[in-house]
Write a protein that holds these residues in place. Structure first.
Motif, PDB file in Angstrom:
ATOM      1  N   LYS A 188       0.833  -1.209   0.000  1.00 42.26           N
ATOM      2  CA  LYS A 188       0.000   0.000   0.000  1.00 42.26           C
ATOM      3  C   LYS A 188       0.865   1.256   0.000  1.00 42.26           C
ATOM      4  O   LYS A 188       0.555   2.254  -0.653  1.00 42.26           O
ATOM      5  CB  LYS A 188      -0.938   0.011   1.213  1.00 42.26           C
ATOM      6  N   THR A 189       1.977   1.200   0.741  1.00 40.04           N
ATOM      7  CA  THR A 189       2.885   2.352   0.782  1.00 40.04           C
ATOM      8  C   THR A 189       3.497   2.605  -0.588  1.00 40.04           C
ATOM      9  O   THR A 189       3.673   3.757  -0.999  1.00 40.04           O
ATOM     10  CB  THR A 189       3.991   2.130   1.837  1.00 40.04           C
ATOM     11  N   LEU A 190       3.790   1.529  -1.327  1.00 38.40           N
ATOM     12  CA  LEU A 190       4.317   1.682  -2.691  1.00 38.40           C
ATOM     13  C   LEU A 190       3.278   2.308  -3.615  1.00 38.40           C
ATOM     14  O   LEU A 190       3.616   3.107  -4.494  1.00 38.40           O
ATOM     15  CB  LEU A 190       4.779   0.335  -3.235  1.00 38.40           C
ATOM     16  N   GLU A 191       1.993   1.937  -3.427  1.00 40.00           N
ATOM     17  CA  GLU A 191       0.922   2.565  -4.208  1.00 40.00           C
ATOM     18  C   GLU A 191       0.874   4.068  -3.934  1.00 40.00           C
ATOM     19  O   GLU A 191       0.692   4.878  -4.848  1.00 40.00           O
ATOM     20  CB  GLU A 191      -0.438   1.939  -3.858  1.00 40.00           C
ATOM     21  N   ILE A 192       1.059   4.432  -2.666  1.00 42.49           N
ATOM     22  CA  ILE A 192       1.087   5.857  -2.298  1.00 42.49           C
ATOM     23  C   ILE A 192       2.289   6.535  -2.943  1.00 42.49           C
ATOM     24  O   ILE A 192       2.186   7.635  -3.484  1.00 42.49           O
ATOM     25  CB  ILE A 192       1.115   6.011  -0.757  1.00 42.49           C
ATOM     26  N   GLU A 193       3.426   5.841  -2.927  1.00 39.05           N
ATOM     27  CA  GLU A 193       4.662   6.408  -3.472  1.00 39.05           C
ATOM     28  C   GLU A 193       4.551   6.663  -4.971  1.00 39.05           C
ATOM     29  O   GLU A 193       5.119   7.633  -5.489  1.00 39.05           O
ATOM     30  CB  GLU A 193       5.830   5.462  -3.176  1.00 39.05           C
ATOM     31  N   GLU A 194       3.796   5.803  -5.675  1.00 36.96           N
ATOM     32  CA  GLU A 194       3.596   6.004  -7.119  1.00 36.96           C
ATOM     33  C   GLU A 194       2.843   7.306  -7.391  1.00 36.96           C
ATOM     34  O   GLU A 194       3.043   7.946  -8.423  1.00 36.96           O
ATOM     35  CB  GLU A 194       2.827   4.819  -7.708  1.00 36.96           C
ATOM     36  N   ILE A 195       1.958   7.692  -6.456  1.00 34.49           N
ATOM     37  CA  ILE A 195       1.205   8.936  -6.617  1.00 34.49           C
ATOM     38  C   ILE A 195       2.005  10.128  -6.102  1.00 34.49           C
ATOM     39  O   ILE A 195       2.057  11.181  -6.738  1.00 34.49           O
ATOM     40  CB  ILE A 195      -0.152   8.853  -5.873  1.00 34.49           C
ATOM     41  N   SER A 196       2.638   9.945  -4.927  1.00 33.27           N
ATOM     42  CA  SER A 196       3.386  11.057  -4.323  1.00 33.27           C
ATOM     43  C   SER A 196       4.525  10.514  -3.465  1.00 33.27           C
ATOM     44  O   SER A 196       4.273   9.874  -2.439  1.00 33.27           O
ATOM     45  CB  SER A 196       2.456  11.918  -3.458  1.00 33.27           C
ATOM     46  N   GLN A 197       5.761  10.778  -3.883  1.00 37.72           N
ATOM     47  CA  GLN A 197       6.918  10.349  -3.098  1.00 37.72           C
ATOM     48  C   GLN A 197       6.946  11.086  -1.753  1.00 37.72           C
ATOM     49  O   GLN A 197       7.343  10.503  -0.733  1.00 37.72           O
ATOM     50  CB  GLN A 197       8.198  10.591  -3.860  1.00 37.72           C
ATOM     51  N   ASP A 198       6.524  12.352  -1.748  1.00 36.72           N
ATOM     52  CA  ASP A 198       6.494  13.116  -0.500  1.00 36.72           C
ATOM     53  C   ASP A 198       5.526  12.489   0.503  1.00 36.72           C
ATOM     54  O   ASP A 198       5.826  12.443   1.712  1.00 36.72           O
ATOM     55  CB  ASP A 198       6.074  14.570  -0.788  1.00 36.72           C
ATOM     56  N   ALA A 199       4.392  12.034   0.038  1.00 38.23           N
ATOM     57  CA  ALA A 199       3.389  11.422   0.940  1.00 38.23           C
ATOM     58  C   ALA A 199       3.941  10.129   1.533  1.00 38.23           C
ATOM     59  O   ALA A 199       3.777   9.867   2.731  1.00 38.23           O
ATOM     60  CB  ALA A 199       2.099  11.140   0.181  1.00 38.23           C
ATOM     61  N   ALA A 200       4.612   9.314   0.711  1.00 36.12           N
ATOM     62  CA  ALA A 200       5.204   8.068   1.213  1.00 36.12           C
ATOM     63  C   ALA A 200       6.280   8.360   2.236  1.00 36.12           C
ATOM     64  O   ALA A 200       6.370   7.693   3.278  1.00 36.12           O
ATOM     65  CB  ALA A 200       5.769   7.252   0.050  1.00 36.12           C
ATOM     66  N   TYR A 201       7.079   9.382   1.964  1.00 39.30           N
ATOM     67  CA  TYR A 201       8.125   9.759   2.920  1.00 39.30           C
ATOM     68  C   TYR A 201       7.498  10.239   4.229  1.00 39.30           C
ATOM     69  O   TYR A 201       7.971   9.905   5.316  1.00 39.30           O
ATOM     70  CB  TYR A 201       8.995  10.876   2.313  1.00 39.30           C
ATOM     71  N   TRP A 202       6.412  11.019   4.144  1.00 41.13           N
ATOM     72  CA  TRP A 202       5.710  11.524   5.329  1.00 41.13           C
ATOM     73  C   TRP A 202       5.217  10.365   6.182  1.00 41.13           C
ATOM     74  O   TRP A 202       5.345  10.387   7.404  1.00 41.13           O
ATOM     75  CB  TRP A 202       4.540  12.380   4.857  1.00 41.13           C
ATOM     76  N   ILE A 203       4.664   9.334   5.534  1.00 43.14           N
ATOM     77  CA  ILE A 203       4.142   8.171   6.273  1.00 43.14           C
ATOM     78  C   ILE A 203       5.284   7.414   6.964  1.00 43.14           C
ATOM     79  O   ILE A 203       5.204   7.056   8.134  1.00 43.14           O
ATOM     80  CB  ILE A 203       3.361   7.220   5.330  1.00 43.14           C
ATOM     81  N   ARG A 204       6.362   7.175   6.220  1.00 41.52           N
ATOM     82  CA  ARG A 204       7.486   6.422   6.792  1.00 41.52           C
ATOM     83  C   ARG A 204       8.141   7.197   7.913  1.00 41.52           C
ATOM     84  O   ARG A 204       8.605   6.627   8.896  1.00 41.52           O
ATOM     85  CB  ARG A 204       8.491   6.092   5.691  1.00 41.52           C
TER      86      ARG A 204
END
Length: 204
Positions: A188-204
């Motif tokens: 799911k995090t990879l799906e988020i990263e495909e849309i927004s790398q910043d959002a994935a970084y924020w989550i991690r």
């Protein structure tokens, strides 16, 4: 109920004495400002609540606050457990003049002392859920270093939505939170990263 607010505040020390005297094992303390002795803080945990939490609840505590609407306002801080059926079980509450880091640190210190007095060892498996208020984060690290500190998904989701204002990302965040395995979470995090790398970084 029948007197002035001022009289009610003046009676708090007497009330705490009565709670401690008539409910052995309870903790009731009121603190005044050292400069003018005006009300600053109140902490109460009844013996039945302490016993019930330690003997009948999951080792899970939620920390929340709500603002008071009386004449003098203030903030109610709550430490709430969950029983075997998932129902809320109040462990302790505090009333403070305002919500700030210092008052959360004080509340968590009182909570730590309460549990330490009533258990031989602080439960190492304790899980604490809260929002990301700095005073709570610092207090959990200081007074409950072995506890797992989880962040409430509602608060996390609201912060995430303010930051990225994209409902697709918000929905994926919730799906990641409900993942049952680390592999599902990463997917799911990879799906988020495909849309927004910043959002994935924020989550991690």
């Amino acid at each position: 109920m029948h007197r002035s607010f001022d009289e009610g505040y003046r009676l708090l020390p007497q009330y705490c004495e009565q709670v401690n005297r008539t409910n052995p094992g309870s903790i009731a303390s009121v603190y005044g400002n050292p400069i003018d002795n005006c009300f600053q803080r109140l902490f109460i945990s009844f013996q039945a609540s302490i016993y019930g939490f330690l003997n009948g609840c999951r080792l899970l505590l939620g920390l929340v606050r709500t603002y008071l609407k009386s004449k003098y306002l203030g903030t109610l801080l709550l430490a709430t457990g969950f029983d075997g059926d998932g129902a809320l079980f109040s462990l302790a509450f505090g009333v403070v003049n305002e919500e700030n880091d210092e008052n959360w640190l004080w509340f968590l210190s009182e909570l730590h002392d309460l549990l330490e007095i009533n258990t031989e060892n602080m439960p190492p498996r304790l899980t604490i859920l809260s929002d990301r208020q700095k005073g709570i984060v610092d207090g959990v690290e200081a007074y409950f270093p072995t506890a797992f500190h989880g962040i409430c998904m509602r608060h996390l989701s609201e912060s995430f939505q303010k930051e990225f204002s994209n409902m697709t990302l918000v929905n994926l965040l919730w799906e990641a939170a409900h993942a049952l395995t680390e592999i599902e979470f990463e997917a799911k995090t990879l799906e988020i990263e495909e849309i927004s790398q910043d959002a994935a970084y924020w989550i991690r």
